[in-house]
Design an enzyme around this catalytic site. Structure first.
Site, PDB file in Angstrom:
ATOM      1  N   LYS A 168      -8.694  -2.004   5.158  1.00 26.88           N
ATOM      2  CA  LYS A 168      -8.870  -2.441   3.762  1.00 26.88           C
ATOM      3  C   LYS A 168      -7.862  -3.530   3.402  1.00 26.88           C
ATOM      4  CE  LYS A 168      -8.910   1.914   2.732  1.00 26.88           C
ATOM      5  NZ  LYS A 168      -9.141   3.313   2.447  1.00 26.88           N
ATOM      6  N   HIS A 220       0.850  -1.185   0.000  1.00 25.31           N
ATOM      7  CA  HIS A 220       0.000   0.000   0.000  1.00 25.31           C
ATOM      8  C   HIS A 220       0.887   1.236   0.000  1.00 25.31           C
ATOM      9  CE1 HIS A 220      -3.314   2.707   0.970  1.00 25.31           C
ATOM     10  NE2 HIS A 220      -2.451   3.313   1.759  1.00 25.31           N
ATOM     11  N   SER A 262      -8.171   3.129   8.792  1.00 24.52           N
ATOM     12  CA  SER A 262      -8.793   3.129   7.467  1.00 24.52           C
ATOM     13  C   SER A 262      -7.937   2.318   6.486  1.00 24.52           C
ATOM     14  CB  SER A 262      -8.932   4.583   6.992  1.00 24.52           C
ATOM     15  OG  SER A 262      -9.171   4.658   5.621  1.00 24.52           O
TER      16      SER A 262
HETATM   17  N1  URA Z   1      -5.999   6.723   2.737  1.00 21.67           N
HETATM   18  C1  URA Z   1      -6.966   5.919   3.277  1.00 21.67           C
HETATM   19  O1  URA Z   1      -7.240   4.857   2.746  1.00 21.67           O
HETATM   20  N2  URA Z   1      -7.605   6.349   4.372  1.00 21.67           N
HETATM   21  C2  URA Z   1      -7.324   7.517   4.983  1.00 21.67           C
HETATM   22  O2  URA Z   1      -7.925   7.811   5.987  1.00 21.67           O
HETATM   23  C3  URA Z   1      -6.328   8.325   4.420  1.00 21.67           C
HETATM   24  C4  URA Z   1      -5.671   7.898   3.292  1.00 21.67           C
END
Ligand code: URA
Length: 442
Positions: free
Chosen positions: A187, A82, A183
Site C-alpha cells: 500500500k 505508517h 500487505s
Molecule cells: N495492517 C495491514 O495493512 N496489513 C496487515 O496484514 C496487517 C496490518
C-alpha cells in the site's frame, strides 16, 4: 502453470518464482481464482513462510494490482509514514502538519479503525464536514496547492491486498510475517512513497506482542523497501501503555490540537515526544543526505514548529481545504462531546507501575468508539482519557482517568474496566523508553 500446482509447490516448501506470484495475484484480483484456492494458498504461505525474494515479489505484485500513484510531477521525493496501530495513536494528526510546516509536501492516504485500533479517518471525521473521500485529481491538487493532504485510501490502490486481507481475516491467516509485511508495504509503494517511516509497535496494545516479533516484522519491511528501491526507517515503539492521554476519536483530535498549540499536558508528553521522533526521521528521509541529517537537531526544529503555531496553522489549512469546520480547530470545545463525563479515582496511592493499553482500548471500544466489522457505525464523542502514566506518583482518590460516555450502562462497564487497568508500586518506577531501537536502510 495451473493454480493448483502453485499451491502444491508452496505446500511442499518450495519458493515460488516472480512470474508465479505475479500471475497468481493478477488472476486473483481479476476474479479468475476462486476464494477457496486463494485461501489454500494463503494457508501454505502461513505455514511454510516465504523467502526474502518471494516477499518482495508478492509486495510488488500487490502494489501493481491497481493504480500506482505517481506524485513525481508534484514532488521529487515523496515521504510517508505508517503505524502498525496502537492505543491512543494519533501520531499522523500531528506529524504530517509538523513535517509540512518544514516545507516538505505530505500526501497521505489513511485507513479506518477496526477492532481496538482507531483509524485516522474516523478521528478526522469528528471535525464536521471533513472530507476524506477525495478523487485522485483532488488529492493531487491539494498536495500541490497546500503541501498537505490527508484522505482515505482509494479503492483502486493495491486492490489485491484489500481482497486478500478480507480473506485472511476469515481464514486465520492474518498473523503471518510475510503476509503482514507485504500487505503494509504494497500500500505504501502503491501510494507513491519514496521514503517511508514505519512505526512498528510492540506490546499489549499492539499487533505484535513482543519486541522480538516487532523487530522481525520491521526487518522484513526494511528489506522489502531496500529491494524495491525505497528508503525505509523502522522505529520499534513501545505500546504497553496508551500513547498520550486521549483514546477515542474526537478526544484524540482535541489532544492533537492541544499538542500543536504548544500546551501539551505532562501526561501526554510521551505522545509529543513520539511525534517529534517520527517527524524527525521523516525529515531525515526527505533531506536525502543533503539536509536534516541530524535527527536530534531535527527534533529541536520541530519542537519550535509546535511552539510557534506553524504546525497548527498547517493543520487548520488542511482541515479548511478538505471542507472541515475550522471553528472546531480554533475552539476544540465545539468538537462532538459525550453526555456523561465521569472521573475515575485512584483506588490507592503509589507509583503507577503499569497501565494496560489493551484494557484501555477495550474500555473505549465498549463505549462505542470502535467498530467490530467494516461499515459499523461509531460514536466519535466517546472514549477514555488516561491521566496517570507509568512512573507517575498518585495519591489515593486522585483522578487517574476520565470516561466520556453516551450511555449509563456502558459508562459503568468502562469505569470497572479502568479500575483494573492500573497497577501500583510502593517503589519508584522508571517510565519505559518510547523507542526500543531503529532499523534503517539509509
Ligand atoms: N495492517 C495491514 O495493512 N496489513 C496487515 O496484514 C496487517 C496490518
Amino acid at each position: 502453470m495451473r493454480v493448483v500446482d502453485i499451491i502444491a509447490k508452496k505446500r511442499d516448501g518450495e519458493a515460488l518464482s516472480r512470474e508465479e506470484i505475479h500471475d497468481f495475484i493478477q488472476a486473483y484480483t481479476r476474479g479468475d481464482i476462486p476464494d477457496y484456492q486463494a485461501a489454500a494458498w494463503l494457508m501454505t504461505v502461513y505455514l511454510k513462510g516465504m523467502t526474502r525474494q518471494e516477499i518482495v515479489d508478492l509486495t510488488l505484485a500487490m502494489a501493481q494490482s491497481g493504480d500506482v500513484l505517481d506524485l513525481s510531477d508534484i514532488l521529487e521525493y515523496a515521504v510517508d509514514k505508517h503505524s502498525s496501530g496502537g492505543v491512543g495513536d494519533k501520531t499522523s494528526l500531528v506529524v504530517l502538519p509538523l513535517v509540512a510546516a518544514c516545507g516538505v509536501t505530505v500526501a497521505k492516504m489513511s485507513g479506518r479503525g477496526l477492532g481496538y485500533s482507531g483509524g485516522t479517518l474516523d478521528k478526522l471525521e469528528s471535525i464536521a464536514g471533513y472530507n476524506v473521500n477525495l478523487t485522485g485529481e483532488q488529492f493531487r491538487a491539494l498536495a500541490k496547492k497546500n503541501g498537505i493532504v490527508l484522505a482515505g485510501q482509494s479503492a483502486s490502490l493495491a486492490p489485491a491486498d484489500a481482497k486478500l486481507y478480507a480473506l485472511r481475516d476469515v481464514t486465520a491467516t492474518v498473523p503471518s510475517l510475510p503476509l503482514i509485511a507485504s500487505s503494509i508495504m504494497s500500500k505504501k509503494i502503491a501510494a507513491g512513497a519514496n521514503g517511508i517511516v514505519l512505526d512498528v509497535k510492540y506490546g499489549r496494545g499492539a499487533f505484535m506482542p513482543t519486541v522480538e516479533d516487532a523487530r522481525a516484522l520491521a526487518q522484513i519491511m526494511v528489506e522489502i523497501g531496500t529491494d524495491a528501491g525505497r528508503d525505509v526507517v523502522a522505529l520499534l515503539s513501545n505500546m504497553n501503555q496508551p500513547l498520550g492521554v486521549a483514546v477515542g476519536n474526537a478526544l484524540e483530535i482535541r489532544e492533537a490540537i492541544q499538542v500543536m498549540s504548544g500546551v501539551t499536558p505532562d501526561a501526554a508528553s510521551d505522545f509529543e515526544d513520539h511525534c517529534l521522533i517520527v517527524a524527525s526521521y521523516m525529515l531525515l528521509l526527505a533531506g536525502r543526505g543533503q539536509r536534516w541529517t541530524d535527527v536530534d537537531a531535527n527534533q529541536t526544529l520541530l519542537r519550535d514548529k509546535l511552539n510557534n503555531g506553524d504546525a497548527l496553522g498547517v493543520f487548520r489549512r488542511m482541515v479548511d481545504a478538505q471542507d472541515g469546520d475550522i471553528r472546531m480547530v480554533d475552539d476544540p470545545s465545539l468538537l462532538p462531546t459525550a453526555r456523561l463525563i465521569v472521573p475515575v479515582a485512584a483506588a490507592r496511592g503509589g507509583y503507577i507501575a503499569d497501565v494496560d493499553a489493551l484494557a484501555v482500548a477495550r474500555a473505549s471500544f465498549d463505549l462505542g468508539a470502535g467498530r467490530e466489522k467494516k461499515g459499523d457505525p461509531i460514536d466519535v464523542a466517546v472514549g477514555v482519557e488516561v491521566f496517570a502514566k507509568v512512573g507517575a506518583f498518585i495519591e489515593a482518590g486522585m483522578t487517574i482517568a476520565m470516561v466520556h460516555a453516551n450511555d449509563e450502562l456502558r459508562l459503568a462497564a468502562a469505569q470497572a474496566t479502568l479500575q483494573a487497568t492500573f497497577t501500583y508500586s510502593d517503589l519508584p518506577v522508571t517510565p519505559p523508553a518510547l523507542i526500543d531501537s531503529v532499523i534503517s536502510s539509509v
